[in-house]
Write an enzyme that holds these catalytic residues in place. Sequence first.
Site, PDB file in Angstrom:
ATOM      1  N   ASP A  57       0.813  -1.223   0.000  1.00 40.79           N
ATOM      2  CA  ASP A  57       0.000   0.000   0.000  1.00 40.79           C
ATOM      3  C   ASP A  57       0.844   1.271   0.000  1.00 40.79           C
ATOM      4  OD1 ASP A  57      -2.612  -0.515  -0.435  1.00 40.79           O
ATOM      5  OD2 ASP A  57      -3.303  -0.114   1.578  1.00 40.79           O
ATOM      6  N   CYS A 105     -18.720  -2.649 -14.774  1.00 38.08           N
ATOM      7  CA  CYS A 105     -18.323  -1.923 -13.569  1.00 38.08           C
ATOM      8  C   CYS A 105     -18.684  -0.441 -13.682  1.00 38.08           C
ATOM      9  CB  CYS A 105     -16.839  -2.107 -13.282  1.00 38.08           C
ATOM     10  SG  CYS A 105     -15.729  -1.544 -14.586  1.00 38.08           S
TER      11      CYS A 105
END
Length: 262
Positions: A94, A157
């Site tokens: 991250d 999506c």
Amino acid sequence: MLEELSEILPLWAVCAFPHGVALLPTRKTLPENPRSVLVAAFSYFLPDEHYAGRNIARYAVVRDYHQVVAARLEQACALLREHYPNDEFVHYCDHSPLPEAALAEHAGLGVRGRHNLLITEKYGSWVVLGEIATSATLPPMRNTQCAILSCGDCGLCIKACPAGALGHAQFDRTQCLSYISQRKEQPSEQAAAQLRAMHSAWGCDICQQVCPHNRKATIDPLPEFLQGAVAQLTHHTPIENRAYAWRGQKLLGRNIENLADG
């Protein structure tokens, strides 16, 4: 060594360090002279019974993936240091100076979807990523298991996103409900209503739930993710070792109250 690494990292590859890529702002530093990057993907997709009563994104149901992935990557670093004792190895999850999804795609782990997430052939997009940057010149090893050539043009999506955060040109993070659910600022009335409609106190999975590549995703999570799964966030849920703990009880309480308002 490769077999030993594969026991620690279920899906991984190695590429040369991308010196031409713009680095992201972070407190984590790179090795002094980085030459190679090992990129790894970790599945967090659990069997259905673990999601009963779920009101948070699937990645948050499991133990804090930052801790789990960091422990795995440190094991891999320890093994690599045995073979390259004079080189530096630094791992990230991250908070990486490298664009993780782009790097994982370059290494052959999958392709980036229109939802801006990496899609792997085996696990779909239900993965979190980690990297090891090193001064060692590791043999390039592109993953050859992924036969997905592109995200495709179904646009499911984009159509399903209630906030309109996805588009054919780019992903607007500021409109993403997952991002909005984590901000300190009070959500707009519209965003709060959308989160209530999704029954979400943290995060959003809609773009992943409709993705065709996720329909046959293999359920093979890390054993660490099977232990201590918590699908429902309440005022009484202990938040230690959870991916949402960094935001604190006050914001989480706000999001829980928002659901109650519905």
